[in-house]
Design a protein around this motif. Structure first.
Motif, mmCIF file in Angstrom:
data_model
loop_
_atom_site.group_PDB
_atom_site.id
_atom_site.type_symbol
_atom_site.label_atom_id
_atom_site.label_comp_id
_atom_site.label_asym_id
_atom_site.label_seq_id
_atom_site.Cartn_x
_atom_site.Cartn_y
_atom_site.Cartn_z
ATOM 1 N N GLY A 19 0.846 -1.115 0.154
ATOM 2 C CA GLY A 19 0.131 -0.033 0.055
ATOM 3 C C GLY A 19 0.896 1.273 0.077
ATOM 4 N N VAL A 63 1.189 5.623 0.031
ATOM 5 C CA VAL A 63 0.725 6.981 -0.057
ATOM 6 C C VAL A 63 1.739 7.788 0.072
ATOM 7 N N HIS A 118 -3.186 5.043 6.315
ATOM 8 C CA HIS A 118 -3.873 4.907 5.005
ATOM 9 C C HIS A 118 -3.166 3.664 4.126
ATOM 10 N N ALA A 119 -1.498 3.874 4.363
ATOM 11 C CA ALA A 119 -0.886 2.677 3.468
ATOM 12 C C ALA A 119 -1.376 1.232 3.968
ATOM 13 N N ASP A 148 -4.067 0.428 5.384
ATOM 14 C CA ASP A 148 -5.507 0.237 4.878
ATOM 15 C C ASP A 148 -5.445 -0.344 3.376
ATOM 16 N N ARG A 149 -4.622 0.244 2.454
ATOM 17 C CA ARG A 149 -4.415 -0.036 1.309
ATOM 18 C C ARG A 149 -3.854 -1.458 0.988
ATOM 19 N N LEU A 150 -2.649 -1.791 1.977
ATOM 20 C CA LEU A 150 -2.167 -2.966 1.767
ATOM 21 C C LEU A 150 -3.256 -4.108 2.195
ATOM 22 N N THR A 206 -6.527 -3.682 1.710
ATOM 23 C CA THR A 206 -7.357 -3.816 0.712
ATOM 24 C C THR A 206 -6.700 -4.788 -0.547
ATOM 25 N N ASN A 207 -5.613 -4.556 -0.951
ATOM 26 C CA ASN A 207 -4.798 -5.287 -1.910
ATOM 27 C C ASN A 207 -4.993 -6.778 -1.296
ATOM 28 N N TYR A 255 4.525 -3.007 3.142
ATOM 29 C CA TYR A 255 4.382 -4.048 2.161
ATOM 30 C C TYR A 255 4.829 -5.041 2.920
#
Length: 107
Positions: free
Chosen positions: A23, A25, A60-61, A63-65, A67-68, A97
């Protein structure tokens, strides 16, 4: 979604490795935030404006991790790490990561 910094999760076994997941940001403080932070840097001590920005960027990073990892069909991420870098003099990049995996149910 279980996210750990360790290679193994006690009571679980990795049954499938989905692959690397991350993720990203990139954040920048506005001109006002940079001005206030510049003034604080003269006096010394913690610069709360940047601390808050980086804490938010890490969330946020992460959260994106997650989600991925879900999109890859994983139910956990192992060996999660954060990395950061500056882009120019006004932007910060935060990367979360790790390895997306499927864990079996607890034994």
């Amino acid at each position: 979604m279980l996210v750990v910094t360790t290679e193994n999760v006690p009571g679980h076994q990795v049954v499938q490795v989905k692959g690397q997941v991350f993720g990203v940001v990139v954040r920048s403080r506005g001109i006002g935030g940079n001005f206030v932070a510049g003034l604080r840097s003269i006096v010394g001590g913690e610069i709360h404006e940047y601390t808050q920005m980086l804490e938010e960027a890490r969330r946020h990073a992460l959260d994106r991790l997650v989600t991925n990892a879900k999109a890859m069909g994983a139910n956990a991420v192992v060996m999660m790490r954060f990395d950061s870098a500056e882009i120019g003099q006004t932007m910060s990049e935060i990367v979360a990561y790790g390895t997306a995996v499927v864990l079996d149910p607890p034994t």
